[in-house]
Structure formats: structure tokens, C-alpha cells
Design an enzyme around this catalytic site. Structure first.
Site, PDB file in Angstrom:
ATOM      1  N   ASN A  73       0.830  -1.198   0.000  1.00 24.88           N
ATOM      2  CA  ASN A  73       0.000   0.000   0.000  1.00 24.88           C
ATOM      3  C   ASN A  73       0.861   1.243   0.000  1.00 24.88           C
ATOM      4  OD1 ASN A  73      -0.231   1.675   2.754  1.00 24.88           O
ATOM      5  ND2 ASN A  73       0.296  -0.450   3.225  1.00 24.88           N
ATOM      6  N   CYS A 135       6.612   3.753   8.831  1.00 22.17           N
ATOM      7  CA  CYS A 135       5.903   3.926   7.562  1.00 22.17           C
ATOM      8  C   CYS A 135       6.904   4.162   6.435  1.00 22.17           C
ATOM      9  CB  CYS A 135       4.937   5.103   7.689  1.00 22.17           C
ATOM     10  SG  CYS A 135       3.935   5.329   6.222  1.00 22.17           S
ATOM     11  N   CYS A 390      19.504 -33.325   3.065  1.00 25.56           N
ATOM     12  CA  CYS A 390      19.193 -31.918   2.811  1.00 25.56           C
ATOM     13  C   CYS A 390      17.711 -31.617   3.003  1.00 25.56           C
ATOM     14  CB  CYS A 390      19.647 -31.506   1.409  1.00 25.56           C
ATOM     15  SG  CYS A 390      18.597 -32.109   0.074  1.00 25.56           S
ATOM     16  N   CYS A 393      13.713 -33.372  -0.859  1.00 25.78           N
ATOM     17  CA  CYS A 393      12.686 -34.307  -1.330  1.00 25.78           C
ATOM     18  C   CYS A 393      11.450 -34.261  -0.444  1.00 25.78           C
ATOM     19  CB  CYS A 393      13.235 -35.726  -1.413  1.00 25.78           C
ATOM     20  SG  CYS A 393      13.927 -36.324   0.145  1.00 25.78           S
ATOM     21  N   CYS A 397       7.569 -33.267  -1.644  1.00 19.44           N
ATOM     22  CA  CYS A 397       6.590 -34.364  -1.668  1.00 19.44           C
ATOM     23  C   CYS A 397       5.193 -33.831  -1.339  1.00 19.44           C
ATOM     24  CB  CYS A 397       6.981 -35.437  -0.665  1.00 19.44           C
ATOM     25  SG  CYS A 397       5.783 -36.803  -0.627  1.00 19.44           S
TER      26      CYS A 397
END
Lengths: 446, 462
Positions: A73, A135, A390, A393, A397
Site C-alpha cells: 500500500n 511507515c 538436505c 525431497c 513431496c
């Protein structure tokens, strides 16, 4: 049922769920409606200097069919006159004396202006202040918002001014648009703040329209950086929260922390609180779904606490912080390998291609009669001796609990990089020594 | 497939991932049409969102707050006609699987034995509920939450009416219906089974001894067809046939090889599909009107077709043929004439078109009998009837007698009878009983101002 009440360094709230200083906390109508639906507190949309807003102020990222995983925004602080806001804040606090009403403030960098505004705001009967040093757009160009928050000295200085004037708790809201969040956090500590809140939105460009080449959101043909929020920013917010919450100076000062950044469900909120936040603030999720999401947030957290045997929020706030550590202290002896449950495997073979192309080539496709219902498709099979653990996989999955990472005992000693640096500094300097060390420590590289 | 396997629920339960993925597809509409379409107004978007956040316990509570028979309704509701039919995704995509998500939440709570409600602070008032079906249990459960002492009188051995005895097990296992009744009992309702009104206890006694009586006796068995040969061995009542599959061992049920099922409502479909699953070679549904007029839901019709059931429309049985046992069903072919009182085109017999369908079993499923003895007992109190159904004011479900309320199939003189409607009947009556007996006394208190079932229930949970 568990007690969700919190005491945020003196700001009391029936539950930890606060509206963040943002569009949903823009008026008495909204804040009162939110309280009626269960929100425990609200940080009023920032009051301060006069501003004008532009149109098309929101841009969003939708991802594979899911709307608004991120929202940016260029909206500024409240564009309603300060007198009107203060009148409404007083009205809300009168009607809801037990809810937390915090006034967010941002004015130009002058001591008198800050102190005058704080004093006027205190007259509303509010419970505290949040200093908007975060901000990232519009106000920062005028020397306010993140322009203050990015310079620790300014953060400290303004906090001191406010602390001189305020008799209520003061929260310093930090910007994530900085190299090291701990620096402004420590500046807030030095300035005497009661609490810290984070994160404000992250500088971002939402995207480009491929047909018109215009930026999104498109403000009459122009666009620019805006503040990024929503579910997509949660991991960043959690990191910055944990960095601040585990900082010794912040801990020593005993500052309370209000966490925000992508909180949409009770689970998100619990994660923030486990990493040290006492209250949590929500904006984007309310902008997406409305105030009504709070019922599930309260109930879900309460059910979870009951399940875990927590009677109050203090029982679990910060509970995961001791687990925050640095790479140098991770256990190098820890070894896991992938195990595929072939009864659950649907043979999509995404694990195979991920391992083969992107990891360590330790999954083979085999013509094996692994299950009772053998078919002609090949099965992924892990060569465990070559698996480096690692976990790629198991992350790709698509089937729950099909590929799990299982800890195995390699006989390797427990050791850390920091320990090696001390005991065998040569290993960290010389590749040949490193090779020798690996052999002795039984660490294989493929 | 074994017999056991053939009588498992048609739809398998959703796995966690399936449920969460489906729940995340829900748009979480505001003022959602699914919720409006549900006769019990379950807050569907909220219960679905809670599944998506893993707050499945809260999801179950949201469902049960509006509908204590949520487990049955998740299985037997005609969702295509109600919530799912109203889903905003119905038009362009597939509607959300609201029924199966509701079942997921209900199963979750049931498997973990989670108790959500308990008896409210006793107000000393006694209520009798006649008939322990979904309407009666719903009314009893809502009343006990409000602090009434409630006793349910049930004629059969087990409670929960047609959910227990009349819904085929592959739609709703009997355990689910019984667990639901148990939940009501655990809330503090006393359920007396094997009690027949007029035999073991009279209606007069109940009216005298209680502050209000809720009559939810449902309907009776299948009426006679009024054709010769109807009493031959091998002619069965459809509801009895379904009941056997719920209370007996499946392999002890006798069934024919060639079966004619008469009628084309949902009970007929159930009977026909049970017969197929038991092993009948040929099952014919015989209906005197055409496909367009059949009362069964369209998805039930499709289900029967997939099960290998044949349909003979515009066919009227006129005689069960046989010598000591059923050997065939004599029918006459029909044509459609002018619309009759029900607005449907009336069937007219074609003279000389008689033919015999060879069969060894005939199952009647042509509707249910009115509860005449109960109606007679009630008429003493001035209670009126509409075509044999108990007449009530539909905003309160009260009869003309101030102490007597009624709900469920026994008041459904028009419209479709369904479990979810019965549940709502019970809620409406419970609310009215509360207002009449307690609300007026305590009208000035804050408690009475917010004295609807949901909010009072909420005091336990919040």
C-alpha cells in the site's frame, strides 16, 4: 478454558489480538465493531501531520488461485483531522474500558510537536502510544516514519522526548527496511521505551502490467515503492521478531514486544508469541476477511492452550526463543536421511527430479516390486548411504508423511563449527585439512 | 467385495489434507447463501474456516451450536438442494463439499469424545418429549442447555428415530445415530426407551406431570396398497427392510433375486440399492407417474442407476400374483392426464394393458401412515390436524393447547420432510417453550434478553 488475558507492560487486554495501526483501525465505528466481535485491542491508525491520499493505493499478489498472499500500500497515516480522531478515541475508550486502545503517533521531528501531541492524546484516556517510526512511503519522504526509524539516533532522541511527556506506556514501532533491526531496537531501549512493536511494512514493488508496462498499483500512470504486508511476509517478521526478542539489551530492559507481519490465523499468532511477542497485531487478514476472523483466532488459541496444558499466555510466550541459535552453534554431528513410505507414495516422482537436478542425486527410480500393488511406473528409492539429509525431497513431496527425514546414528561426535574453530582452526583455513577432518569425522560429500 | 464392504459409507471420510484443501477453497462469504439455505442456519463459512486453520474442535462446536444432529445431517441432508446448491461457486465452478466437510468436523469431535454442552442451571421446569427422533432429541438438547429437566419417551429399543432405523447404513452407520443420541443423554436428558405412549404411560399423565410436552412421533410404517395378494409372504414394508440392515447381521437378511420396489421416493431408492448391494440380481422400481414427477432427489435417482437398479415409470401395480408366495407383480400401464391436486399430471390407467413382472419379492415404499392413535389422544386437548398431521403455529411449533408443542415429520403436512427440518422444528419449539415458561418471568433480566439457545449455549464454550 484457558485465560487469554495479557498484561502488556501495563496495557491490559482480554486477549492478545489487536488491530494494527492501519485502515481497519481508522475510526470509532470500526474499532468498536471489532471489539464487539472479540478483538482485544487496537492500535489506532496513526494520527499526526495533515496528509492527502492517492487512488489505487493497494496492490496485491495472488498466488496460484489464492487471493492476497501479499498486499502493498501507499496509503498514508490518518487523513482525518486530529481533533476528530482524538474525540473518537476518547469515545471508544469510554465504551470499552477493558480493551486496549493504543494511539499511534507520527509528527514532524520537533520536540514541542511530539510532546504536545502526546499530551493531547493522553487526554483521551487511551492506554498507551505507539511511535510510528516505520511507515516506508509518503511520510518518509517528509522526514517522518521510516526516515526516523532507519537512524537509531533519531529513534532514541524522539523516544526520549516522548518519554518525558508520556505517563502511559510507549511502544516504538520498528521498520524492517534496515540492515540490522537490533540497532533501532537498542535505540528504543536507550530512549527509555516501554515496548517495541514490529514489523512495519517492507519496501516493495508489487509488479508490472505486461500489457501497459505500468506499475501495480497504478496511480494515474505512475507507481512506486509501497509497504508490503500479508501472509507472504510472515517468515521475515518472525526472524526480525526473534532477533529483537533474543537481543540481550532488549531482554535486560524487559521490554514487551507486540509482533505483527502476516498474521492471519491463531497458529500464526501462537508462533509469534512463542518467539517472544506478548500481543499480536493484525491488519491484512482483516482487510481480506473482516473482523469476524477473530472468533476462530481466540477459540483456536484457547483450544491449543488447553491441549498443551497452558493456563495463561505467559506460560508459552517466548518458549521457543531459547532455540534461536546461530549457524556456528548447530550440531555438525546430526545426520538425517530421507525415508520414503512406499505405501503412501503416489509415484509423482517429484522427489526424484528435485534430488537429481537440484540436490545430491541419491534417489533412484527403480523397477521394484515394493508394494503389494505393483504397477509399471518406477518407484523412487533413496540410496541412504549417499543421502546428505538436505530434506529437499521431503519438502517437495505432496503427500503428508510420505517422505520423512529420519535421524540416524553415524557415530559422528557432536561438534559445532565454533568448536572446530577453537580446537582445529587449521581445518577452517585449509581445504586439505578439511578433507582429512571429514575422513576422521565420518562426513561424506557427494 | 464382501457384504461388509458393500455396506460401508458410500463416501469415504475426507483425509486431513483433502479437508484442509477443500476448506481453503471456500471463499468465506459474508452473509453467505449456504447459511441462509440451511434450515438450521449453521454458520457454514465459519465452521469451514476453522477446518482450514486446524481448529477442528471449534468447527464442530460451531456446527453443533446450530444443529445438535450435525453428524446425521452431514450424511443425509440433500446438500445439493440446500447449502451446496446455494454455494456461490456453484455457478462457475464446483460448490464447496459442505456436507463432507461437516462430517469431517463431526467425526473429529466424535472420535475424540469431545463434549461441548452441558445442562444449564436447573430452572425446575419439566418437559416431556414424546418420540426420540431427530426433532425430539434436538428439542430435548436445546431445552436441557437452558436448564429444563427433560425426559424423552421412545417406543423403540434405541433412540434417534429414522437416523437409527430408517437411513441405510451406507448413508449413515447406526453407530453415528446412536452416538448422537448418547451426546444428548450426556448433556443431561433422560431418554426412556421401550416406552409406548397409550400403553406404558398415557398422554394425559405426561401433560399433567410436565410443564410442556413436545410431540415428535414421526409417521408410521408404509400403508397398505389395497391390492389383492398384498398379504402374501414375500411382500415387505420398505422401512422394515431398511431396519433389518441396520439392526441385523447383513448375512442373515433374506432377499429375493428379482425384486419389485413400489414407489419412487427416497425410501424406495434406499430399498432398491440395499437389495442390489445384498446381491439381488434384478431390482425394478415401479412408479405410476413419470420420471419428472418422482419424489426422490435427483442425486438419489442417479445413485440408484449407478447401482444397477431398473426403473419402470407409468406403471401401476394392481395385484401381487402368487401361490403361497410372491411369484409376480401384475401391473397396468399408465398415461399422464390433467394436473391433480398436487399439481402433478395425474396418471390414468390404459385399459387392457395389464402385464405381469415375474418376481419373488415385493417391497412397498409408497409413503408412511399417519399416527392416528396419537392424533386421537391429542384431539381431546383440542389439537387440530391437517390431513392427519398435527396442526401447529409454525413460528413456535405450538398447538392450540398451550402446553403441547409438536415437530418433525408428524407436523409436515406440506413440503419435504427431512432430518434437518426436524432438527429445526425441535429448536423452534425449544425456544418457544423457553420464552413461554421462563422468558416471561425473567423478561426484565439481561439473561432473558439474550435468551436464545445459541447465546446461552455460548456461555459454556466461551
Amino acid at each position: 478454558m484457558a485465560n487469554l488475558e495479557i498484561d502488556f507492560r501495563g496495557i491490559k487486554s482480554p486477549n492478545p489480538f489487536w488491530l494494527a495501526s492501519a485502515p481497519p483501525a481508522n475510526s470509532a465505528y470500526q474499532v468498536q465493531k471489532a471489539f464487539e466481535q472479540g478483538w482485544g485491542g487496537a492500535v489506532w491508525k496513526t494520527i499526526g501531520a495533515p496528509v492527502l491520499n492517492v487512488c489505487n493505493r493497494y496492490g496485491t499478489i495472488d498466488y496460484k488461485g489464492q487471493k492476497i498472499i501479499g498486499l502493498n500500500n501507499v496509503e498514508l497515516i490518518s487523513d482525518r483531522p486530529i481533533d476528530l480522531n482524538l474525540k473518537e478515541i476518547a469515545e471508544v475508550k469510554r465504551n470499552f474500558p477493558n480493551h486496549a486502545v493504543v494511539v499511534s503517533v507520527m509528527v514532524e521531528s520537533k520536540k514541542e510537536v511530539w510532546q504536545e501531541t502526546i499530551k493531547r492524546a493522553e487526554e483521551t484516556g487511551c492506554d498507551g502510544f505507539e511511535l510510528n517510526f516505520g511507515c516506508p512511503h509518503g511520510m518518509s519522504e517528509r522526514g517522518m516514519g521510516s526516515a526516523m526509524g532507519q537512524v537509531p539516533e533519531y529513534t532514541c532522541m524522539v523516544t526520549e522526548w516522548v518519554m518525558e511527556a508520556a505517563t502511559k506506556p510507549v511502544i516504538v514501532k520498528l521498520t524492517p527496511n534496515i540492515t540490522d533491526i537490533v540497532q533501532p531496537a537498542r535505540a528504543a531501549v536507550r530512549g527509555g521505551a516501554t515496548a517495541i512493536s514490529l514489523i512495519n511494512t517492507i519496501n516493495s514493488i508489487m509488479g508490472v502490467d505486461l500489457d501497459t508496462f505500468e506499475l501495480r498499483p497504478n496511480v494515474g500512470g505512475k507507481g512506486g515503492h509501497g509497504g508490503y504486508a500479508g501472509p507472504a511476509v510472515k517468515p521475515i517478521a518472525l526472524h526480525l521478531l526473534s532477533a529483537v526478542a533474543s537481543d540481550p539489551e532488549v531482554q535486560k530492559a524487559g521490554l514487551a514486544i507486540s509482533g505483527m507481519g502476516g498474521i492471519e490465523t491463531w497458529q500464526d499468532a501462537v508462533e509469534f508469541m512463542l518467539l517472544g511477542s506478548t500481543s499480536v497485531q493484525v491488519c491484512t487478514a482483516v482487510m481480506h476477511w473482516g473482523f469476524r476472523i477473530v472468533e476462530d483466532m481466540i477459540e483456536g488459541m484457547s483450544n491449543w492452550m488447553d491441549d498443551k496444558g497452558f493456563k495463561s499466555c505467559n506460560d508459552f510466550i517466548g518458549k521457543s526463543l531459547p532455540r534461536i541459535s546461530n549457524f556456528g552453534d548447530f550440531d555438525l554431528g546430526f545426520q538425517s536421511v530421507a525415508k520414503i513410505n512406499h505405501d503412501k507414495c503416489i509415484q509423482c516422482n517429484l522427489c526424484f527430479i528435485a534430488c537429481n537436478d537440484a540436490a545430491h542425486q541419491c534417489i533412484d527410480l527403480k523397477d521394484a516390486k515394493i508394494t503389494k500393488e505393483a504397477n509399471e511406473r518406477l518407484w523412487p528409492v533413496v540410496r541412504e548411504v549417499d543421502c546428505v539429509g538436505c530434506a529437499l525431497c521431503s519438502t517437495v513431496c505432496p503427500v503428508d508423511d510420505c517422505i520423512t527425514m529420519v535421524q540416524i546414528d553415524t557415530g559422528r561426535p557432536h561438534t559445532t563449527w565454533n568448536e572446530i574453530m577453537k580446537s582445529k582452526p587449521e581445518v577452517t583455513q585449509d581445504w586439505q585439512k578439511m578433507e582429512e577432518y571429514r575422513k576422521t569425522a565420518n562426513i561424506h560429500v557427494h | 467385495m464382501t457384504l461388509e464392504e458393500r455396506f460401508q459409507e458410500v463416501y469415504p471420510p475426507l483425509e486431513e489434507r483433502e479437508a484442509v484443501t477443500e476448506a481453503n477453497r471456500c471463499l468465506y462469504c459474508y452473509d453467505a447463501p449456504c447459511m441462509v439455505a440451511c434450515p438450521t442456519h449453521i454458520d457454514i463459512p465459519t465452521f469451514i474456516r476453522k477446518i482450514s486453520t486446524g481448529n477442528v474442535k471449534g468447527s464442530a462446536r460451531t456446527i453443533l451450536e446450530s444443529n445438535l444432529m450435525g453428524a446425521t445431517c452431514s450424511r443425509v441432508c440433500p446438500v445439493q438442494e440446500l447449502c451446496e446448491g446455494a454455494c456461490v461457486l456453484e455457478h462457475d465452478h464446483k460448490p464447496i463439499m459442505i456436507g463432507r466437510l461437516q462430517r469431517y468436523a463431526m467425526d473429529y469431535a466424535a472420535e475424540r469424545g469431545i463434549k461441548f454442552f452441558e445442562k444449564g442451571k436447573s430452572n425446575g421446569l419439566k418437559i416431556a418429549v414424546v418420540g426420540g427422533g431427530p426433532a425430539g432429541l434436538s428439542c430435548a438438547g436445546e431445552l436441557v442447555k437452558l436448564g429444563f429437566d427433560v425426559t424423552v419417551y421412545e417406543k423403540k429399543k434405541w433412540a434417534n428415530g429414522l437416523s437409527t432405523y430408517g437411513i441405510v447404513v451406507f448413508r449413515e452407520p447406526v453407530e453415528v445415530a446412536l452416538a448422537e443420541a448418547k451426546m444428548i443423554e450426556d448433556m443431561g436428558v433422560e431418554i426412556k426407551t421401550n416406552v409406548t405412549i397409550g400403553k406404558d404411560i398415557t398422554l394425559d399423565e405426561l401433560v399433567e406431570q410436565n410443564d410442556a410436552v413436545f410431540v415428535s412421533v414421526g409417521l408410521g410404517n408404509v400403508p397398505d396398497m389395497g391390492v389383492p395378494g398384498e398379504n402374501l409372504p414375500g411382500v415387505l414394508d420398505g422401512l422394515d427392510f431398511i431396519e433389518e440392515t441396520k439392526v441385523q447381521n447383513l448375512d442373515s437378511i433374506k432377499f429375493g433375486n428379482r425384486i419389485c420396489v413400489i414407489g419412487a421416493g427416497n425410501t424406495a431408492i434406499d430399498c432398491a440399492t440395499i437389495a442390489r448391494r445384498l446381491g439381488s440380481e434384478r431390482v425394478n422400481i415401479i412408479y405410476r407417474r413419470s420420471e419428472a414427477e418422482m419424489p426422490a432427489y435427483h442425486f438419489e435417482y442417479e445413485f440408484a442407476l449407478r447401482e444397477g437398479v431398473s426403473f419402470m415409470f407409468l406403471t401401476l401395480p394392481v395385484e401381487v400374483v402368487g401361490n403361497g408366495k410372491v411369484e409376480g407383480l401384475k401391473c397396468v400401464r399408465m398415461d399422464l392426464g390433467e394436473p391433480d391436486a398436487s399439481g402433478r399430471r395425474s396418471p390414468i390407467a390404459i385399459p387392457g394393458s395389464e402385464f405381469v413382472i415375474p418376481c419373488d419379492m415385493v417391497i412397498k415404499a409408497i409413503g408412511q401412515k399417519k399416527q392416528t392413535p396419537m392424533m386421537e389422544a391429542l384431539s381431546k386437548y383440542g389439537v387440530k390436524d391437517i390431513k392427519g398431521y398435527i396442526a401447529v403455529d409454525f413460528t413456535t411449533n405450538r398447538t392450540v393447547h398451550p402446553k403441547i408443542f409438536a415437530g418433525g415429520d408428524c407436523i409436515r403436512s406440506h413440503g419435504e420432510a427431512s432430518t434437518v427440518m426436524a432438527v429445526q422444528d425441535g429448536k423452534i419449539a425449544a425456544k418457544a417453550i423457553y420464552r413461554q415458561l421462563v422468558g416471561e418471568q425473567e423478561d426484565k433480566s439481561e439473561h432473558a434478553k439474550s435468551g436464545c439457545c445459541k447465546e446461552v449455549a455460548g456461555t459454556h464454550a466461551h
